[in-house]
Design a protein around this motif. Structure first.
Motif, PDB file in Angstrom:
ATOM      1  N   ARG A   1       0.597  -1.211  -0.045  1.00 43.61           N
ATOM      2  CA  ARG A   1       0.002   0.020  -0.046  1.00 43.61           C
ATOM      3  C   ARG A   1       1.006   1.406  -0.085  1.00 43.61           C
ATOM      4  NH1 ARG A   1      -4.056  -3.354   2.604  1.00 43.61           N
ATOM      5  NH2 ARG A   1      -2.760  -3.069   4.551  1.00 43.61           N
ATOM      6  N   GLN A   2       1.888   1.332   0.834  1.00 40.90           N
ATOM      7  CA  GLN A   2       2.761   2.445   0.852  1.00 40.90           C
ATOM      8  C   GLN A   2       3.448   2.554  -0.621  1.00 40.90           C
ATOM      9  OE1 GLN A   2       5.913   1.201   3.582  1.00 40.90           O
ATOM     10  NE2 GLN A   2       5.431   3.110   4.867  1.00 40.90           N
TER      11      GLN A   2
ATOM     12  N   ASN B   1       1.757   6.488  -7.392  1.00 43.12           N
ATOM     13  CA  ASN B   1       0.751   6.953  -7.982  1.00 43.12           C
ATOM     14  C   ASN B   1       0.877   8.659  -7.765  1.00 43.12           C
ATOM     15  OD1 ASN B   1      -0.073   4.380  -8.516  1.00 43.12           O
ATOM     16  ND2 ASN B   1      -2.092   4.709  -7.526  1.00 43.12           N
ATOM     17  N   ALA B   2       1.781   9.004  -6.831  1.00 45.07           N
ATOM     18  CA  ALA B   2       1.848  10.414  -6.676  1.00 45.07           C
ATOM     19  C   ALA B   2       2.975  10.892  -7.782  1.00 45.07           C
ATOM     20  CB  ALA B   2       2.314  10.794  -5.477  1.00 45.07           C
ATOM     21  N   GLY B   3       3.633   9.690  -8.269  1.00 42.84           N
ATOM     22  CA  GLY B   3       4.759  10.288  -9.035  1.00 42.84           C
ATOM     23  C   GLY B   3       6.242  10.482  -8.473  1.00 42.84           C
ATOM     24  N   LEU B   4       6.181  10.041  -7.346  1.00 46.12           N
ATOM     25  CA  LEU B   4       7.177  10.081  -6.298  1.00 46.12           C
ATOM     26  C   LEU B   4       8.302   8.912  -6.371  1.00 46.12           C
ATOM     27  CD1 LEU B   4       5.649  11.793  -3.433  1.00 46.12           C
ATOM     28  CD2 LEU B   4       6.862  12.848  -5.234  1.00 46.12           C
TER      29      LEU B   4
ATOM     30  N   GLU C   1      -0.080   6.868 -14.049  1.00 51.28           N
ATOM     31  CA  GLU C   1       0.271   7.616 -15.254  1.00 51.28           C
ATOM     32  C   GLU C   1      -0.717   8.897 -15.315  1.00 51.28           C
ATOM     33  OE1 GLU C   1       3.206   4.653 -17.690  1.00 51.28           O
ATOM     34  OE2 GLU C   1       0.857   4.912 -18.389  1.00 51.28           O
ATOM     35  N   THR C   2      -0.936   9.395 -14.509  1.00 52.10           N
ATOM     36  CA  THR C   2      -2.044  10.454 -14.549  1.00 52.10           C
ATOM     37  C   THR C   2      -0.908  11.847 -15.028  1.00 52.10           C
ATOM     38  OG1 THR C   2      -1.613  11.125 -12.441  1.00 52.10           O
ATOM     39  CG2 THR C   2      -3.389  10.017 -12.589  1.00 52.10           C
ATOM     40  N   LEU C   3      -1.654  12.740 -15.827  1.00 51.72           N
ATOM     41  CA  LEU C   3      -0.832  13.855 -16.349  1.00 51.72           C
ATOM     42  C   LEU C   3       0.040  14.485 -15.224  1.00 51.72           C
ATOM     43  CD1 LEU C   3      -0.071  14.978 -18.758  1.00 51.72           C
ATOM     44  CD2 LEU C   3      -1.793  16.723 -18.421  1.00 51.72           C
ATOM     45  N   LEU C   4      -0.451  14.614 -13.998  1.00 48.15           N
ATOM     46  CA  LEU C   4       0.341  15.292 -12.783  1.00 48.15           C
ATOM     47  C   LEU C   4       1.492  14.199 -12.178  1.00 48.15           C
ATOM     48  CD1 LEU C   4      -0.638  17.822 -11.021  1.00 48.15           C
ATOM     49  CD2 LEU C   4      -1.338  16.273  -9.148  1.00 48.15           C
ATOM     50  N   ALA C   5       1.211  12.997 -12.045  1.00 44.99           N
ATOM     51  CA  ALA C   5       2.314  12.163 -11.730  1.00 44.99           C
ATOM     52  C   ALA C   5       3.519  12.186 -12.915  1.00 44.99           C
ATOM     53  CB  ALA C   5       1.604  10.748 -11.851  1.00 44.99           C
ATOM     54  N   ILE C   6       3.002  11.904 -14.108  1.00 46.90           N
ATOM     55  CA  ILE C   6       4.098  11.996 -15.217  1.00 46.90           C
ATOM     56  C   ILE C   6       4.876  13.264 -15.123  1.00 46.90           C
ATOM     57  CG2 ILE C   6       4.491  12.191 -17.637  1.00 46.90           C
ATOM     58  CD1 ILE C   6       1.505  10.607 -18.184  1.00 46.90           C
TER      59      ILE C   6
ATOM     60  N   ILE D   1       8.932  13.527 -14.303  1.00 43.54           N
ATOM     61  CA  ILE D   1       9.954  14.347 -15.219  1.00 43.54           C
ATOM     62  C   ILE D   1      10.626  15.259 -14.426  1.00 43.54           C
ATOM     63  CG2 ILE D   1      10.300  15.899 -17.176  1.00 43.54           C
ATOM     64  CD1 ILE D   1       7.865  14.473 -18.435  1.00 43.54           C
ATOM     65  N   ASP D   2       9.988  15.945 -13.548  1.00 43.61           N
ATOM     66  CA  ASP D   2      10.862  16.917 -12.705  1.00 43.61           C
ATOM     67  C   ASP D   2      11.655  16.129 -11.583  1.00 43.61           C
ATOM     68  OD1 ASP D   2       9.208  18.943 -13.465  1.00 43.61           O
ATOM     69  OD2 ASP D   2       8.127  19.012 -11.753  1.00 43.61           O
ATOM     70  N   SER D   3      11.178  15.049 -11.038  1.00 43.82           N
ATOM     71  CA  SER D   3      12.247  14.302 -10.218  1.00 43.82           C
ATOM     72  C   SER D   3      13.274  13.814 -10.865  1.00 43.82           C
ATOM     73  CB  SER D   3      11.586  13.442  -9.320  1.00 43.82           C
ATOM     74  OG  SER D   3      10.958  12.238  -9.983  1.00 43.82           O
ATOM     75  N   PHE D   4      12.939  13.291 -12.139  1.00 44.99           N
ATOM     76  CA  PHE D   4      14.198  12.753 -12.971  1.00 44.99           C
ATOM     77  C   PHE D   4      15.355  13.979 -13.173  1.00 44.99           C
ATOM     78  CE2 PHE D   4      16.713  12.202 -16.902  1.00 44.99           C
ATOM     79  CZ  PHE D   4      16.985  10.794 -16.979  1.00 44.99           C
ATOM     80  N   HIS D   5      15.011  15.249 -13.530  1.00 47.97           N
ATOM     81  CA  HIS D   5      16.077  16.402 -13.590  1.00 47.97           C
ATOM     82  C   HIS D   5      16.698  16.533 -12.220  1.00 47.97           C
ATOM     83  CE1 HIS D   5      15.224  16.738 -17.730  1.00 47.97           C
ATOM     84  NE2 HIS D   5      14.121  17.038 -17.756  1.00 47.97           N
TER      85      HIS D   5
END
Ligand code: AMP
Length: 179
Positions: free
Chosen positions: A47-48, A54-57, A127-132, A136-140
């Motif tokens: 669950r964690q 899902n938050a894209g983190l 893969e919601t737009l916000l998560a995507i 991308i931000d966290s990749f950079h």
């Protein structure tokens, strides 16, 4: 041969990873696949992981390092491996004891990544737009320094990921001396 594949989501890492695994005869391992499987489990850990994904983190370095090193301790990974999606932070690089021979960076623009992921037929739950965008931000933020690290060490090959699958594959094999 120990290879890692780096690139924003949608850059074609898993496609190339699977092709290379067949060609080189070493197993392919994707931390994204592992985490997606774990996220389906009805356990506290499952669950964690689901919430974070899902938050894209990113999953914590501690959990990620433990899971990856447990996998790599298995006999089938002793002769080498192709890892997709790890290491993603400098902390993961510094604490990764198994080592790598080569890092392959499949470079695509942020725009192309957004375009590719949002255009996929099967849209995953994470893969919601916000998560995507967050990913991308966290990749950079976290993974650009990882790329720079391998560049400085001289173990990075950088490939234009906006070319065809065949062309990218050919260029990776060339860089590996396995044409
Ligand atoms: P991917 O399929 O490689 O894009 O990974 C999907 C998700 O799994 C990421 O958005 C992260 O939440 C998690 N993940 C995969 N690999 C890692 C890693 N090396 N460190 C932290 N989180 C990861």
């Amino acid at each position: 041969m120990k290879i890692i594949l780096l690139g924003i989501q949608g850059s074609g890492k898993s496609t190339q990873g699977i092709l290379l695994s067949e060609k080189l005869g070493v197993p392919y391992l994707s931390t994204g696949h592992i985490f997606r499987d774990l996220a389906k489990e009805k356990t506290h850990l499952g669950r964690q992981i689901k919430l974070v994904m899902n938050a894209g983190l990113l999953i914590s370095d501690q959990k990620t390092l433990k899971i990856v090193s447990d996998y790599l301790a298995r006999p089938e990974y002793q002769a080498g491996y192709i890892i997709d999606g790890f290491p993603r932070t400098l902390n993961q690089v510094e604490n990764f004891k198994n080592g790598i021979d080569l890092a392959v960076y499949l470079k695509i623009s942020d725009k192309e990544a957004l375009w590719r992921i949002s255009g996929r037929e099967e849209v995953r739950e994470d893969e919601t737009l916000l998560a995507i965008r967050k990913r991308i931000d966290s990749f950079h933020k976290f993974t650009d320094p990882v790329i720079e690290h391998y560049r400085q060490k001289g173990t990075l090959i950088e490939i234009d990921g906006e070319q065809s699958i065949e062309e990218i594959y050919k260029q990776i094999l060339k860089a590996l001396g396995k044409e």
